[in-house]
Scaffold this active site. Structure first.
Site, mmCIF file in Angstrom:
data_model
loop_
_atom_site.group_PDB
_atom_site.id
_atom_site.type_symbol
_atom_site.label_atom_id
_atom_site.label_comp_id
_atom_site.label_asym_id
_atom_site.label_seq_id
_atom_site.Cartn_x
_atom_site.Cartn_y
_atom_site.Cartn_z
ATOM 1 N N GLU A 33 -0.707 4.798 3.593
ATOM 2 C CA GLU A 33 0.614 4.195 3.450
ATOM 3 C C GLU A 33 0.515 3.241 2.274
ATOM 4 O O GLU A 33 -0.427 2.439 2.210
ATOM 5 C CB GLU A 33 1.007 3.408 4.718
ATOM 6 C CG GLU A 33 2.409 2.817 4.580
ATOM 7 C CD GLU A 33 2.800 1.870 5.714
ATOM 8 O OE1 GLU A 33 1.918 1.452 6.478
ATOM 9 O OE2 GLU A 33 4.003 1.554 5.822
ATOM 10 N N ARG A 276 -13.728 4.612 12.807
ATOM 11 C CA ARG A 276 -13.559 3.800 11.608
ATOM 12 C C ARG A 276 -14.895 3.296 11.089
ATOM 13 O O ARG A 276 -15.851 3.167 11.841
ATOM 14 C CB ARG A 276 -12.767 2.538 11.964
ATOM 15 C CG ARG A 276 -11.291 2.675 11.940
ATOM 16 C CD ARG A 276 -10.688 1.364 12.437
ATOM 17 N NE ARG A 276 -9.251 1.462 12.452
ATOM 18 C CZ ARG A 276 -8.493 1.335 11.365
ATOM 19 N NH1 ARG A 276 -9.040 1.044 10.203
ATOM 20 N NH2 ARG A 276 -7.198 1.461 11.438
ATOM 21 N N LYS A 286 -6.042 -4.746 6.803
ATOM 22 C CA LYS A 286 -5.106 -5.052 5.723
ATOM 23 C C LYS A 286 -4.481 -6.430 5.907
ATOM 24 O O LYS A 286 -4.266 -7.156 4.953
ATOM 25 C CB LYS A 286 -3.984 -4.009 5.702
ATOM 26 C CG LYS A 286 -4.365 -2.708 5.013
ATOM 27 C CD LYS A 286 -3.168 -1.777 4.957
ATOM 28 C CE LYS A 286 -3.562 -0.416 4.409
ATOM 29 N NZ LYS A 286 -2.435 0.540 4.446
#
Length: 571
Positions: A33, A276, A286
């Site tokens: 994104e 992850r 983020k």
RNA sequence: UGGGGGAUCGUCUAACGGUAGGACAACGGACUCUGACUCCGUUUAUCUAGGUUCGAAUCCUAGUCCCCCAGCCA
């Protein structure tokens, strides 16, 4: 490592699908994104998505999942492309979820027509109440039973902009009692009167991730859709969207894309999840990275202490080292926290092989060779790389007055100290053996060492083979060039700054010594280099000419990583 | 009895019923004009309890612990 030898669970699936004939070619995608910069954690996903496609002669698309215009920005779209290329990967096709908005819309109408979706007038708060909890089932929305005609009419009016943000949503009609909360009639479309970076004012309704992502994969003929563990319980919804819309079986829904010249390649993708990448002594979310930047705790997105790809690049890490790093870790479904030393080992390995050697003194102490004439000057040829003759040689100026590293001298040596001590000998790298005859002090502070060079130990002379315990680096004081050198260390003092169980957050764990700037003395051949040139300053570490601030007129180097130092760790 | 995942050296990871291997870390040693690099060696692991089997990390049963999910974020 090749596809034959790497054998993680995803590669096994891919291999099976290829040999069984389920697919004759594989297609993956990397779907960021555009709402932030890429970081170290993304490296594993990029390596998996692009790397696996590459290994099996398939292809990988770069697709921006830009379905929420409220938080996305074109600034990131460019940066992400740059970072992926810098890592050494390229995409078959660059796509945006927003390229598919027409198809998503058609797909939504199909769902309505088939009785698989309905327009719901519940507010966000009401939806939450109706959803139930983790242990209690939800209740059906009072709007769940609307007719197809009414749903279609309302949905079209949503699109036409007749309703305010949040007034209605399009919801999937699945199962409000499902143990999987994602299946309790999830929202498919929401109203947002927000212009989109790509489509401008064309839309005031935007699809949700689960719907858009599943269909995006189907549209692009993605065979293996790799993502992280937290999407595991979204997979039933992913499959629901793919199957209920069935783009492969309803190619007329793809017409808007075919009209624009895109190929017809719809298929049924399979989502596969892996864990992850987490690395200790840093944060990777983020949100936290954003906070560090916005609160000025670091100097921007490319601060060399940050795990952003931009920061890591500026720090001097190489793409090859990053690839080697994630490759070493492999892919699995276990939650993990990788020790940063694995990363450091990967960079050192790459830089040891590729970086030329130079000499630099970070903390200077004057050393005078008293048995050399005043004004003595010569140049000495040094190999640029100890293991690579092709790297050639360079001239290093040598004179009577030198700078050596202050820590290479101890007036009262500890046991095991191999360097210079009063009355002791040490080898000056490339020059010969010197003896420390006199220590000049100002109070307690040592200000100069007066030494004599044994002429019989110069390179080429027989005495050069004489063994001394230590070799130290130096620069000629007269020829040395001043440079700004930034010494970086880990940003956090604790291994797991994300752990706030003791009430302390990552902010409380910032390492105040994560950056130290010194004025160093460099040999001339270290100065006239292009930004991003990586060098080993012998016995100190690997350094990179700063990408932004370095110039031969004003040299600036960042320390990427120190050399492995078995002496320091012992002391 | 909400749903979904996961447990192998300190940290990652391999094994696909047949010698628990590798990397990083640590610790010894060799080599060395970088206390680097390189090389050699050492220590440390199958969550627990039962069961199946000639043989179990792997299969079965029962537990334990850890992670994720209640955005109109992705």
């Amino acid at each position: 490592m090749s596809g034959e030898t790497r054998n993680d669970f995803i590669r096994q699936i891919v291999r099976d699908d290829l040999s069984s004939g389920k697919h004759d070619r594989i297609q993956t995608r990397f779907p960021p994104e555009p709402n932030g910069y890429l970081h170290l954690g993304h490296t594993r996903a990029i390596w998996a998505d692009f790397g696996i496609a590459q290994e099996f002669n398939g292809a990988c698309n770069l697709r921006f999942d830009d379905t929420n215009p409220a938080r996305e920005d074109p600034e990131y779209v460019q940066a992400i492309q740059d970072d992926v290329r810098w890592l050494g990967y390229d995409w078959r096709s660059l796509r945006h979820a927003s390229d598919y908005f027409d198809v998503y819309y058609l797909a939504a109408e199909k769902l309505i027509l088939d009785g698989n979706a309905y327009v719901c007038d519940l507010s966000a708060d009401q939806v939450r109440e109706y959803r139930g909890t983790l242990t209690e089932p939800g209740r059906d929305s009072p709007f769940r039973g609307r007719s197809v005609e009414e749903n279609l009419d309302l949905f079209r009016r949503m699109r036409a902009g007749e309703f305010a943000d949040g007034a209605r949503t399009l919801r999937a009609r699945i199962d409000m009692a499902s143990g999987n909360i994602n299946l309790r009639d999830p929202a498919l479309y929401r109203i947002k009167h927000v212009p989109h970076q790509n489509t401008g004012d064309a839309w005031c309704i935007y699809p949700m991730y689960d719907f858009a992502h599943a269909l995006g994969d189907a549209i692009e003929g993605i065979t293996h859709s790799l993502c992280t563990l937290e999407f595991e319980d979204h997979r039933p919804l992913y499959d629901w969207c793919v199957d209920k819309v069935d783009l492969a079986g309803n190619p007329q829904l793809l017409q808007p894309l075919l009209d624009r010249g895109l190929p017809l390649e719809a298929g049924k993708p399979r989502q596969i999840e892996f864990s992850r990448l987490n690395v200790n002594y840093t944060v990777m979310s983020k949100r936290k990275l954003m906070a560090l930047v916005q609160e000025g705790l670091v100097d921007g997105w490319d601060d060399p202490r940050l795990p952003t790809l931009q920061g890591i690049r500026r720090r001097g890490y190489t793409p090859a080292a990053l690839r080697a790093f994630v490759e070493r870790l492999g892919l699995s479904k276990q939650n993990s926290l990788i020790d940063f030393s694995v990363l450091e080992a990967a960079v050192r390995e790459d830089l040891d092989a590729s970086a030329q050697r130079r000499m630099a003194v970070l903390d200077p102490l004057g050393l005078v060779l008293t048995n050399l004439p005043e004004g003595h000057g010569e140049v000495v040829a040094f190999a640029n790389h100890p293991k690579d003759e092709a790297a050639g040689q360079r001239d290093v100026p040598f004179s009577r007055e030198l700078w050596i590293e202050r820590e290479d001298f101890m007036e009262q040596p500890v046991k095991g100290f191999h360097r210079l001590v009063p009355g002791g000998e040490v080898r000056l790298r490339g020059i010969g053996i010197v003896r420390c005859d006199e220590v000049v002090k100002d109070g307690d502070r040592v200000v100069e060492l007066r030494c004599s060079l044994d002429p019989e130990t110069r390179p080429g002379r027989e005495g050069a083979n004489r063994k001394v315990k230590g070799t130290i680096h130096w620069v000629s004081a007269r020829h040395a060039v001043a440079a700004e050198v930034r010494l970086y260390d880990r940003l956090f003092k604790v291994p797991d700054p994300d752990d706030d169980s003791d009430g302390r957050t990552y902010r409380d764990h910032l390492n105040p010594e994560s950056r130290r700037t010194v004025q160093a003395w460099l040999e001339p051949a270290a100065v006239d280099v292009a930004p991003e040139t990586r060098l080993q300053f012998e016995r100190l570490g690997y350094f990179v000419a700063d990408r932004k601030d370095h110039s031969p007129q004003k040299p600036v180097f960042n320390r990427t990583v120190t050399l492995r130092d078995t002496w320091a760790t012992r002391a």
